[in-house]
Design an enzyme around this catalytic site. Structure first.
Site, PDB file in Angstrom:
ATOM      1  CE  LYS A 175      -3.872   2.058   2.612  1.00  0.00           C
ATOM      2  NZ  LYS A 175      -4.767   1.925   3.765  1.00  0.00           N
ATOM      3  CB  SER A 204      -8.012   4.056   2.814  1.00  0.00           C
ATOM      4  OG  SER A 204      -7.216   3.365   3.766  1.00  0.00           O
ATOM      5  CB  SER A 229      -8.755   1.429   5.837  1.00  0.00           C
ATOM      6  OG  SER A 229      -9.414   2.668   5.804  1.00  0.00           O
TER       7      SER A 229
END
Length: 493
Positions: free
Chosen positions: A78, A156, A180
């Site tokens: 990420k 997210s 998330s």
């Protein structure tokens, strides 16, 4: 053998050890899959050369014997994790061009265990969002498609969830501040684990809300989550909130035997207007665990209704403090200044250009609740509510409950754009089942458990006792086995 990029971590590890496949072959298969999946917009900074270099080193290590379980496994990282000499933007324009000179603790530990980085993954800007539509790189698209609409993979960690679901990597790192990891996992038919706060170091991860953020694995199976968590977890003196407690062998705890365990069903999670399919899935999950030998009890978490408002005071307050460092002075984007502009104009113009609308909204909310006249009315009150929410869980665990079963999300994945024009509160409601876990610092896991009427994946969430991820993973393993979820998205990208 199946397509190499479709392997699980556990299967890849076994194949690598037997010599049936090399890490270079695995890595090349994933790079090819990622290169052919531009339509998903999951990978935003590919690192082909670095990946092949790491894969060759992993193959040499495996050949020598004694390689850790993650050795040779290709991962997506990420964009919130700082990776040395690789762009680390947190999907924000304000960090454009930022290439750290250091490695986050979690990625360093993964690389030391021999894992391979395929590249950086898309996400909501500064991890603020539930649909991956706030990224400077553009929207991520869910690989699951049942009609003409393109759907959100959740946020997210949407890039991580989409990449794992579409077999662009074997697993990915995610972070979870209010859901998330777990919400995107539920939207994409994957497994997402948020560990206990302090289990994984936050050092080198771009901060959103420091008392809530926690890194975790996003994988294809519960076993993979156990293997990957072991490599990610551990004490880090560079992070003052990192817990100095031993990291057990989580995989060895996966027996699937949950006889005698007590699973709580919180009455407050029966939300008004909850879709019948979510309610039915929750009932099915309850029955699956009961059939596996667990005792099911109804429980109460009375302060649940205050969790969302408390979260959306505390998280923006911490974001407003954390994001004050982005000012155009030392790194990242700096606005072009007119003659006569001073430092104040530089701050204002840089932030106006660099931050997206959702980040600006949360920074303004956070600054407001921390301001002199409103600190007690909002921020301090939210902190007190947080303590009550934590105590609700403590009371339930003290009564002998081992884990809590809830839905992971209030719906299946919704079409991109469906909520962005609406009241932002509608988007925030997606976190209704997940934020309590962050406020209380507990471990939580989303497990795919079925499909809705349209054929989109739905997930269930299990919440565990602090530091007992091994026990939580075992309960999740039993649920995974009972649910037997094996569906994959049909390739259209």
């Amino acid at each position: 053998m199946t397509d190499l990029n479709a392997l699980t971590i556990a299967d890849a590890r076994d194949a690598l050890r037997k010599g049936d496949v090399t890490s270079v072959e695995l890595t090349e298969a994933c790079l090819k899959a990622a290169d052919g999946a531009k339509a998903l917009n999951a990978f935003v900074h590919p690192t082909h050369d670095l990946a092949l270099e790491q894969a060759k080193a992993a193959d040499a290590r495996i050949k020598d014997g004694e390689a850790p379980a993650m050795c040779g496994v290709p991962l997506g990282i990420k964009d919130l994790f700082c990776t040395r000499h690789v762009p680390s933007q947190a999907a924000s324009g304000i960090l454009e061009g930022f290439k750290p000179e250091y490695e986050s603790t979690v990625t360093r530990q993964l690389f030391e265990s021999g894992a391979v980085m395929l590249g950086k993954l898309n996400m909501d800007e500064f991890a603020m969002g539930s649909s991956n539509e706030t990224s400077v790189y553009g929207d991520v698209v869910n690989p699951w498609k049942v009609d003409d609409a393109q759907r959100t993979p959740g946020g997210s960690s949407g890039g991580s969830a989409a990449a794992v679901a579409a077999d662009l990597c074997l697993a990915a790192t995610g972070t979870d501040t209010g859901g998330s990891i777990r919400q995107p996992a539920a939207f994409t038919g994957t497994v997402g684990l948020k560990p206990t706060y302090g289990r994984c170091s936050r050092w080198g991860i771009v901060a959103f809300a420091s008392s809530l953020d926690q890194a975790g694995p996003m994988t294809k199976t519960v076993r993979d989550a156990a293997i990957m968590l072991q490599a990610m977890a551990g004490h880090d003196p560079k992070d003052s909130t990192s817990a100095d407690i031993p990291v057990p062998d989580f995989e060895s705890m996966l027996t699937g035997d949950i006889r005698g365990k007590t699973i709580g069903i919180p009455k407050e999670y029966h939300m008004e207007g909850m879709p019948a399919e979510i309610e039915a899935l929750w009932t099915d999950g309850r029955k699956m665990l009961q059939d596996a030998g667990a005792k099911i009890v109804d429980i109460s978490l009375p302060h649940t209704k205050y969790a969302l408002p408390a979260y959306y005071v505390i998280a923006p307050a911490e974001a407003s403090s954390n994001l004050a460092r982005y000012d155009g002075v030392r790194f990242g984007h700096r606005a072009k200044l007119a003659q006569g502009d001073g430092i104040t104009e530089m701050y204002e113009k840089t932030r106006a250009e660099g931050f997206g609308d959702e980040v600006k909204r949360r920074v303004m909310v956070g600054t407001y609740v921390l301001s002199a006249g409103f600190y007690d009315a909002y921020y301090n009150r939210a902190r007190k509510v947080r303590t009550l929410i934590k105590k609700d869980f403590e009371d339930v665990f003290a009564q002998g409950v081992d884990a809590i079963l809830t839905p992971a999300t209030p719906s299946a994945a919704f079409p991109l754009g469906a909520m962005t024009d609406a009241d932002p509160v509608q988007m925030y409601l997606n976190d209704v089942f997940t934020v309590t876990v962050n406020l209380a610092g507990l471990p939580g896991i989303a497990v795919p458990a079925g499909l809705d009427g349209q054929g989109l994946p739905l997930g269930l969430q299990l919440i565990g006792r602090p530091w007992e991820e091994g026990d939580l993973l075992n309960t999740a393993y039993a649920l995974e086995q009972s649910a037997g979820f094996v569906s994959k998205p049909d390739k259209w990208w």
